[in-house]
Design an enzyme around this catalytic site. Structure first.
Site, PDB file in Angstrom:
ATOM      1  CB  VAL A  29      -0.960   0.001   1.225  1.00  0.00           C
ATOM      2  CG1 VAL A  29      -1.680   1.337   1.345  1.00  0.00           C
ATOM      3  CG2 VAL A  29      -1.970  -1.134   1.104  1.00  0.00           C
ATOM      4  CG  ASP A  50       9.147  -0.882   6.134  1.00  0.00           C
ATOM      5  OD1 ASP A  50       8.095  -0.951   5.481  1.00  0.00           O
ATOM      6  OD2 ASP A  50       9.509  -1.773   6.943  1.00  0.00           O
ATOM      7  CG  LEU A  90     -15.667  -4.932  -4.480  1.00  0.00           C
ATOM      8  CD1 LEU A  90     -14.285  -4.316  -4.354  1.00  0.00           C
ATOM      9  CD2 LEU A  90     -16.147  -4.873  -5.930  1.00  0.00           C
ATOM     10  CB  CYS A  92      -8.080  -6.494   1.153  1.00  0.00           C
ATOM     11  SG  CYS A  92      -6.924  -5.169   1.447  1.00  0.00           S
ATOM     12  CG  PHE A 108     -11.263   2.449  -2.109  1.00  0.00           C
ATOM     13  CD1 PHE A 108     -12.045   1.503  -1.451  1.00  0.00           C
ATOM     14  CD2 PHE A 108     -11.379   3.767  -1.744  1.00  0.00           C
ATOM     15  CE1 PHE A 108     -12.929   1.873  -0.445  1.00  0.00           C
ATOM     16  CE2 PHE A 108     -12.265   4.157  -0.734  1.00  0.00           C
ATOM     17  CZ  PHE A 108     -13.035   3.205  -0.085  1.00  0.00           C
ATOM     18  CD  GLU A 132      -1.610  -6.779  -3.521  1.00  0.00           C
ATOM     19  OE1 GLU A 132      -1.009  -7.757  -3.972  1.00  0.00           O
ATOM     20  OE2 GLU A 132      -1.825  -6.606  -2.318  1.00  0.00           O
ATOM     21  CB  THR A 166      -3.980  -4.119   9.845  1.00  0.00           C
ATOM     22  OG1 THR A 166      -4.408  -4.037   8.480  1.00  0.00           O
ATOM     23  CG2 THR A 166      -3.559  -2.762  10.329  1.00  0.00           C
ATOM     24  N   PRO A 167      -2.643  -7.576  10.088  1.00  0.00           N
ATOM     25  CG  PRO A 167      -1.050  -8.974  11.055  1.00  0.00           C
ATOM     26  CD  PRO A 167      -1.332  -7.541  10.722  1.00  0.00           C
ATOM     27  CD  GLN A 207     -10.017 -15.668   5.106  1.00  0.00           C
ATOM     28  OE1 GLN A 207     -10.389 -16.256   4.110  1.00  0.00           O
ATOM     29  NE2 GLN A 207      -9.338 -16.269   6.059  1.00  0.00           N
TER      30      GLN A 207
HETATM   31  C1  UDX Z   1      -9.208  -5.609  -3.179  1.00  0.00           C
HETATM   32  C2  UDX Z   1     -10.162  -4.480  -3.605  1.00  0.00           C
HETATM   33  O1  UDX Z   1     -10.565  -4.672  -4.968  1.00  0.00           O
HETATM   34  C3  UDX Z   1      -9.490  -3.129  -3.416  1.00  0.00           C
HETATM   35  O2  UDX Z   1     -10.412  -2.087  -3.693  1.00  0.00           O
HETATM   36  C4  UDX Z   1      -8.987  -3.010  -1.978  1.00  0.00           C
HETATM   37  O3  UDX Z   1      -8.313  -1.787  -1.759  1.00  0.00           O
HETATM   38  C5  UDX Z   1      -8.066  -4.160  -1.633  1.00  0.00           C
HETATM   39  O4  UDX Z   1      -8.742  -5.401  -1.857  1.00  0.00           O
HETATM   40  P1  UDX Z   1      -7.173  -6.867  -4.312  1.00  0.00           P
HETATM   41  O5  UDX Z   1      -7.365  -7.849  -3.198  1.00  0.00           O
HETATM   42  O6  UDX Z   1      -5.809  -6.329  -4.546  1.00  0.00           O
HETATM   43  O7  UDX Z   1      -8.119  -5.601  -4.086  1.00  0.00           O
HETATM   44  O8  UDX Z   1      -7.649  -7.527  -5.705  1.00  0.00           O
HETATM   45  P2  UDX Z   1      -9.069  -7.789  -6.392  1.00  0.00           P
HETATM   46  O9  UDX Z   1      -8.931  -7.456  -7.831  1.00  0.00           O
HETATM   47  O10 UDX Z   1     -10.188  -7.167  -5.679  1.00  0.00           O
HETATM   48  O11 UDX Z   1      -9.190  -9.369  -6.315  1.00  0.00           O
HETATM   49  C6  UDX Z   1      -9.367 -10.051  -5.080  1.00  0.00           C
HETATM   50  C7  UDX Z   1      -9.557 -11.525  -5.328  1.00  0.00           C
HETATM   51  O12 UDX Z   1     -10.825 -11.769  -5.956  1.00  0.00           O
HETATM   52  C8  UDX Z   1      -8.511 -12.157  -6.254  1.00  0.00           C
HETATM   53  O13 UDX Z   1      -8.148 -13.422  -5.757  1.00  0.00           O
HETATM   54  C9  UDX Z   1      -9.230 -12.267  -7.588  1.00  0.00           C
HETATM   55  O14 UDX Z   1      -8.710 -13.262  -8.400  1.00  0.00           O
HETATM   56  C10 UDX Z   1     -10.644 -12.598  -7.095  1.00  0.00           C
HETATM   57  N1  UDX Z   1     -11.698 -12.290  -8.086  1.00  0.00           N
HETATM   58  C11 UDX Z   1     -11.878 -11.021  -8.511  1.00  0.00           C
HETATM   59  C12 UDX Z   1     -12.538 -13.315  -8.530  1.00  0.00           C
HETATM   60  O15 UDX Z   1     -12.401 -14.470  -8.115  1.00  0.00           O
HETATM   61  N2  UDX Z   1     -13.535 -13.015  -9.428  1.00  0.00           N
HETATM   62  C13 UDX Z   1     -13.747 -11.745  -9.882  1.00  0.00           C
HETATM   63  O16 UDX Z   1     -14.694 -11.555 -10.669  1.00  0.00           O
HETATM   64  C14 UDX Z   1     -12.894 -10.717  -9.418  1.00  0.00           C
HETATM   65  P1  ADP Z   2       0.308  -3.649   3.135  1.00  0.00           P
HETATM   66  O1  ADP Z   2      -0.218  -4.630   2.120  1.00  0.00           O
HETATM   67  O2  ADP Z   2      -0.758  -3.205   4.097  1.00  0.00           O
HETATM   68  O3  ADP Z   2       1.053  -2.520   2.520  1.00  0.00           O
HETATM   69  P2  ADP Z   2       2.844  -4.900   3.840  1.00  0.00           P
HETATM   70  O4  ADP Z   2       3.087  -6.059   4.783  1.00  0.00           O
HETATM   71  O5  ADP Z   2       3.135  -5.063   2.391  1.00  0.00           O
HETATM   72  O6  ADP Z   2       1.321  -4.479   4.088  1.00  0.00           O
HETATM   73  O7  ADP Z   2       3.663  -3.631   4.343  1.00  0.00           O
HETATM   74  C1  ADP Z   2       3.646  -3.137   5.622  1.00  0.00           C
HETATM   75  C2  ADP Z   2       5.040  -2.600   5.951  1.00  0.00           C
HETATM   76  O8  ADP Z   2       4.964  -1.922   7.208  1.00  0.00           O
HETATM   77  C3  ADP Z   2       6.119  -3.664   6.118  1.00  0.00           C
HETATM   78  O9  ADP Z   2       7.175  -3.394   5.212  1.00  0.00           O
HETATM   79  C4  ADP Z   2       6.584  -3.540   7.590  1.00  0.00           C
HETATM   80  O10 ADP Z   2       7.987  -3.722   7.755  1.00  0.00           O
HETATM   81  C5  ADP Z   2       6.203  -2.112   7.902  1.00  0.00           C
HETATM   82  N1  ADP Z   2       5.980  -1.840   9.337  1.00  0.00           N
HETATM   83  C6  ADP Z   2       5.176  -2.506  10.202  1.00  0.00           C
HETATM   84  N2  ADP Z   2       5.182  -1.928  11.410  1.00  0.00           N
HETATM   85  C7  ADP Z   2       6.018  -0.871  11.337  1.00  0.00           C
HETATM   86  C8  ADP Z   2       6.434   0.152  12.256  1.00  0.00           C
HETATM   87  N3  ADP Z   2       5.972   0.188  13.510  1.00  0.00           N
HETATM   88  N4  ADP Z   2       7.317   1.090  11.829  1.00  0.00           N
HETATM   89  C9  ADP Z   2       7.765   1.071  10.548  1.00  0.00           C
HETATM   90  N5  ADP Z   2       7.396   0.159   9.633  1.00  0.00           N
HETATM   91  C10 ADP Z   2       6.536  -0.801  10.011  1.00  0.00           C
END
Ligand code: UDX
Ligand code: ADP
Length: 446
Positions: free
Chosen positions: A14, A35, A227, A276, A162, A165, A92-93, A278
């Site tokens: 993000v 980071d 979605l 995102c 929003f 990927e 944010t897992p 789940q």
């Molecule tokens: C999603 C949201 O779209 C985005 O707005 C938000 O900020 C983050 O979460 P992302 O997870 O990156 O984005 O991808 P997305 O294109 O939404 O696909 C999510 C999953 O749904 C993927 O596994 C994709 O293959 C699946 N998918 C999508 C389907 O199975 N069918 C579809 O018609 C569309």
């Molecule tokens: P997202 O998909 O939300 O961007 P990522 O796991 O790809 O999540 O990225 C989150 C990043 O935030 C990681 O690179 C991690 O090292 C960093 N991070 C987590 N906690 C901290 C913190 N307290 N200070 C600085 N960086 C952090």
């Protein structure tokens, strides 16, 4: 307020692309991404073909802005101190232990980040929640900031991401909307305006929506839930199609041509993945339960249950084809990323499918054009209870140009364009993404 320095904490999927685009579009603002992981920062400062995030178009944006007004730095304290505006884009897992385990968001990274902001700030700051967070987290962040600082005013905004990927750069260039939630106080509205001014450098003002903080936080969860709900709806119907002889692609097309429904997110699949969907639905379910809305919680939970059912159904279909036992069979899994055009495999359906086939006795070969071998092995170690120890233990990751030897079946899990051009000869192909038109192909949902 004129913003001159932005700091983003978190250089992940993000933070990286979002800040790269802000820097590109706002050459008058210095944007620094920090980071806690120095390796990540090093990679962002390294060669353009090895950035930590793969996104079409990202390398071009980084090339133009990096070193001009886009910086990646390990200096967290100095950059917090300098910035007037700080984005929080840390992970944010879902919680794995304690209250709300398996459902609620684990806020430890957000809390650590808020503590750092409080510790290193010497002047007033606008702090922006960018990571997906449970509703009312802004309040908690404010508490942490105020408890850990003196005489500094923090204004908290919610500005959910929003972007999807694989299309992140396009999504950032042409967002359907930018949502900014802030307090209805005078200082809250000033902060909102400062952020509106940043986005207004490239987003038309009518697409910038301002709300209160909680509407903004909830809108993110609800958008993702809706979605995902569409995908679970179409996936549930794919099971019915198999029984009745209806065709799921034809059904999707027919449904989607109703302009009130629309054609997007109606593609049957092995199940949605990604960091995102789940997580956000589980957050929503947890929130509903917390407020005693059990029926509402159950309604949304069903979206995830259907998704799990779909992943299981796909793997089971392969097992059933071979009479219930895969001992001695080699199955190639094509695709490990949770969707095409990304190197991200978080919550990918492939992980589940591979595990189930492996447990049924198969030797698994995995190939993905973009996910690294290391990531695949670490996913397997993280998600599977019984870990395949070595390559010889019926588990192999193929690199470069894949060479599949005597494979009994292919399972296409990710919709990579490259797979359309594979020559499967006479092999059995189970295609979860409906991308091929070959006689011997068995589509999910047909
Ligand atoms: C999603 C949201 O779209 C985005 O707005 C938000 O900020 C983050 O979460 P992302 O997870 O990156 O984005 O991808 P997305 O294109 O939404 O696909 C999510 C999953 O749904 C993927 O596994 C994709 O293959 C699946 N998918 C999508 C389907 O199975 N069918 C579809 O018609 C569309
Ligand atoms: P997202 O998909 O939300 O961007 P990522 O796991 O790809 O999540 O990225 C989150 C990043 O935030 C990681 O690179 C991690 O090292 C960093 N991070 C987590 N906690 C901290 C913190 N307290 N200070 C600085 N960086 C952090």
């Amino acid at each position: 307020m004129q913003i001159k320095n932005i700091c983003c904490i978190g250089a992940g999927y993000v933070g990286g692309p979002t800040m790269a685009v802000i820097a590109l579009k706002c050459p008058h603002i210095n944007v620094t991404v920090v980071d806690a992981n120095p390796e990540r920062i090093k990679a962002w400062n390294g060669p353009l073909n090895a950035l930590p995030v793969y996104e079409p178009g990202l390398a071009e944006v980084v090339k133009e802005a990096r070193g001009r007004n886009l910086f990646f730095s390990e200096d967290i304290s100095g950059n917090i101190e300098r910035a007037e505006m700080i984005f929080m884009a840390v992970n944010t897992p879902t919680k794995t232990e304690g209250e709300g385990a398996g459902m609620a968001a684990d806020l430890r990274y957000v809390e650590a980040c808020a503590k750092d902001i409080a510790k290193y700030s010497k002047s007033d700051k606008i702090v922006i929640e960018k990571s997906t967070l449970p509703v009312r987290t802004a309040e908690k962040i404010k508490e942490i900031l105020e408890e850990n600082s003196t005489n500094i005013h923090f204004e908290i905004l919610s500005n959910p991401e929003f972007l999807a990927e694989g299309t992140a750069i396009q999504d950032l260039f042409k967002s359907d909307r930018v949502l900014i939630g802030g307090d209805e106080t005078e200082s809250g509205q000033k902060a909102v305006q400062a952020l509106v001014d940043v986005y207004a450098n490239w987003i038309p003002e009518e697409k910038i929506l301002t709300t209160n903080v909680w509407s903004s936080e909830l809108a993110k969860l609800a958008s993702n839930a809706m979605l995902a709900q569409r995908i679970s709806s179409i996936n549930s119907l794919s099971a019915l199609c198999e029984k009745t002889g209806a065709n799921i692609d034809e059904l999707s097309k027919a449904i989607g041509m109703d302009h009130r429904i629309g054609p997007y997110f109606l593609k049957a699949s092995v199940g949605f993945g990604g960091s995102c969907f789940q997580k956000d639905i589980l957050n929503l379910v947890y929130l509903c339960k917390y407020y005693g809305l059990d029926e509402v919680a159950e309604y949304w939970h069903q979206v995830i249950k259907i998704n799990d059912y779909q992943k299981d159904r796909f793997a089971q279909k392969i097992i059933d084809h071979f009479g219930g036992d895969l001992t001695g069979k080699r199955i190639a899994i094509l695709g490990w990323a949770f969707k095409a055009n990304t190197n991200d495999s978080r919550e990918s359906a492939a992980i589940y499918v591979a595990e189930k086939l492996h447990k049924a006795g198969a030797t698994i070969e995995i190939y993905d054009p973009m996910v690294s071998e290391d990531s695949i092995y670490s996913d397997v170690r993280f998600y599977w209870k019984e870990i395949p120890k070595t390559h010889k233990d019926r588990f192999d990751v193929l690199k470069g140009s894949p060479n599949f030897n005597n494979v009994d079946a292919f399972a296409i899990v990710t919709e990579w364009e490259a797979f359309k051009h594979f020559d499967f000869k006479k092999s059995m192909v189970f295609d979860g993404r409906n991308i091929l038109e070959k006689k011997e192909v068995t589509h999910l949902g047909k």
